[in-house]
Motif scaffolding. Structure first.
Motif, short mmCIF file in Angstrom:
data_model
loop_
_atom_site.label_atom_id
_atom_site.label_comp_id
_atom_site.label_asym_id
_atom_site.label_seq_id
_atom_site.Cartn_x
_atom_site.Cartn_y
_atom_site.Cartn_z
N UNK A 253 11.17 1.37 9.78
CA UNK A 253 11.38 -0.04 9.43
C UNK A 253 10.12 -0.86 9.64
N UNK A 254 9.41 -0.62 10.74
CA UNK A 254 8.16 -1.36 11.00
C UNK A 254 7.13 -1.07 9.93
N UNK A 255 7.04 0.16 9.48
CA UNK A 255 6.08 0.50 8.43
C UNK A 255 6.42 -0.21 7.13
N UNK A 256 7.70 -0.24 6.78
CA UNK A 256 8.12 -0.92 5.55
C UNK A 256 7.86 -2.42 5.66
N UNK A 257 8.16 -3.01 6.80
CA UNK A 257 7.93 -4.45 6.98
C UNK A 257 6.45 -4.79 6.91
N UNK A 258 5.62 -3.93 7.51
CA UNK A 258 4.17 -4.16 7.44
C UNK A 258 3.69 -4.06 6.00
N UNK A 259 4.21 -3.08 5.26
CA UNK A 259 3.80 -2.92 3.86
C UNK A 259 4.20 -4.15 3.05
N UNK A 260 5.43 -4.65 3.24
CA UNK A 260 5.89 -5.80 2.47
C UNK A 260 5.10 -7.05 2.82
N UNK A 261 4.70 -7.17 4.08
CA UNK A 261 3.92 -8.34 4.50
C UNK A 261 2.53 -8.31 3.88
N UNK A 262 1.88 -7.16 3.96
CA UNK A 262 0.52 -7.05 3.41
C UNK A 262 0.51 -7.18 1.89
N UNK A 263 1.59 -6.76 1.22
CA UNK A 263 1.67 -6.86 -0.24
C UNK A 263 2.27 -8.18 -0.70
#
Length: 491
Positions: A253-263
């Motif tokens: 979940x943290x990886x997905x949230x980080x990806x969505x934030x950076x994108x």
């Protein structure tokens, strides 16, 4: 009769043998240190002792009739079983555990130390615990109970050894650190002080009075330190196993949230993703999530995967009309190709006009079939299916309606590629399905032609109506013209 070592009967018998060993493990040292057999208690102790010995003796016969795997096949030849067991160290261990030193009672009196070889059977106890941990659905509970048993058994043995040191090597002074507060033979007091010494949780208000006492005290502290470290490690392992799934899930979940934030994904879409993870975690806690199904089943051989897939999907697949009355082997191959997919509320499973390459079977949830205007044409519930013609038609087949997920929905998906790959090995099933697909397509085409004919007929009726209406209108107009302007009356 040959016993399967992995069968339930062998497991329950090992539990009986483990109970007999546990009795010897706790009682022998207790009688040596605290209360030896006497004339008043010999009937009670002898009945228990020789019941345990009878179980040990029966276990030898059980081992003679227990099979083993030879090149993956259960060996059931009694002669081979007997030779293999008698040439193994287990046979000598079992014989040693039944060494009849009890006859020394006749010469030296009741000495429970003569039964110390009964503890050689500990390998059966460990084997029982190992299999219980592997087969249970609550392995962490079993690990915790096993740890608690080990700790209490160590305290018990340390208490009994403390009593032996107190009585044998000069620690019979009331100022000795081993001495109990109330009475010389107060087992509760000995056990309490033993637990304090082993865990280093209490202060030593007394000191040893002999060399043996000093040596025993040092050994107690060293062993207690090792025990404390082992308990911490074991507890940490249990906690880590309990939280491993949650930790891995949170990492994803943290990886997905980080990806969505950076994108810079829109917040509304981020919220939908987080809600999907919430539903996924709820399903994992209930044991219902199928997202990791492929990863889990990949650890199994194809045969076991096929059996599990048949149990889960075969009845669902049989509901699909086009797959009814097909070969069993074809269905067995097909269920391995079905994949579980999860949709969130508001997700479109398919849209009208798209090229269909999959069919779906509803496992859990509710779907709605929408028209072009957005009205609900039908509601699909668990057991419903759609898109079967998309994977049967060899050409391109466009979706005729849009399907949307009302809530969180679990579906089984079967792709056209997987279906036709399986059909290559089943030509009879392929011919049958192609005939069904052709028949259904002809039926749909006939229905479309019928609709076109009905539409053309309706259009002709409309033209006749318009022509008649126009004719009457022109007739009335000319009649009025001749009557009012020219003065000719046609009536």
């Amino acid at each position: 009769f040959i016993f399967d070592p992995s069968g339930r009967l062998a497991y329950w018998w090992s539990s009986v043998v483990s109970a007999a060993f546990t009795y010897n493990f706790w009682v022998i040292i207790y009688r040596i240190a605290i209360q030896e057999i006497n004339d008043d208690t010999k009937t009670f102790w002898f009945s228990l002792d020789y019941t345990a010995d009878a179980i040990y003796f029966l276990d030898i016969f059980f081992r003679f009739r227990t099979g083993y795997l030879d090149d993956g096949v259960l060996e059931t030849n009694s002669f081979k079983l007997r030779i293999r067991y008698m040439n193994s160290t287990l046979f000598y261990s079992d014989c040693l555990s039944l060494l009849p030193l009890d006859f020394l009672y006749l010469s030296f009196g009741f000495k429970s130390a003569c039964r110390c070889f009964r503890l050689v059977k500990i390998y059966r106890f460990w084997s029982f615990l190992d299999r219980t941990e592997r087969h249970t659905n609550w392995p962490n509970v079993i690990r915790s109970l096993t740890l608690l048993h080990y700790v209490m058994a160590i305290f018990h043995w340390n208490t009994c050894l403390s009593v032996i040191v107190w009585r044998t090597w000069g620690e019979n002074n009331s100022s000795s650190y081993i001495h109990a507060n109330n009475a010389n033979n107060n087992l509760n007091g000995f056990f309490y002080r033993s637990s304090l010494h082993m865990t280093s949780a209490g202060s030593l208000d007394r000191s040893p009075v002999s060399k043996a006492g000093f040596l025993f005290a040092v050994l107690q502290f060293v062993f207690g330190l090792l025990l404390f470290a082992a308990i911490l490690g074991h507890v940490a392992n249990i906690v880590a196993n309990v939280s491993a799934n949650k930790r891995d899930f949170q990492t994803r979940l943290d990886q997905v949230k980080h990806y969505m934030t950076t994108r810079r994904v829109p917040e509304q879409l981020q919220l939908r993703v987080i809600r999907w993870f919430d539903y996924l975690w709820t399903g994992k806690k209930r044991g219902e999530s199928a997202v990791d199904e492929d990863v889990t089943l990949s650890l199994l051989p194809d045969k076991l995967r096929s059996e599990i897939a048949l149990h889960l999907h075969l009845e669902t697949l049989k509901r699909v009309e086009v797959f009814q009355h097909t070969e069993v082997g074809f269905l067995r191959s097909l269920v391995l190709c079905m994949k579980s997919v999860l949709f969130s509320p508001g997700d479109f499973i398919c849209r009208k006009g798209e090229i269909g390459r999959e069919m779906y079977v509803v496992s859990r949830g509710k779907l709605q079939v929408l028209s072009d205007e957005g009205s609900v044409l039908a509601t699909l519930k668990p057991g419903s299916y759609f898109g079967e013609l998309s994977i049967l038609n060899t050409g391109s087949n466009r979706r005729t309606a849009s399907v949307i997920s009302v809530g969180h929905s679990d579906l089984f998906c079967l792709s056209k590629v997987d279906l036709w790959n399986v059909l290559q090995d089943y030509p009879r099933a392929r011919i049958r399905l192609e005939a069904i697909a052709l028949k259904k397509m002809q039926g749909y085409q006939k229905a479309e032609q019928q609709k076109e004919k009905q539409g053309l007929f309706s259009f002709c009726i409309f033209l006749i109506f318009v022509f008649t209406f126009r004719l009457n209108m022109w007739k009335n107009m000319w009649k009025s013209f001749f009557t009012n302007i020219i003065g000719i009356n046609y009536d």
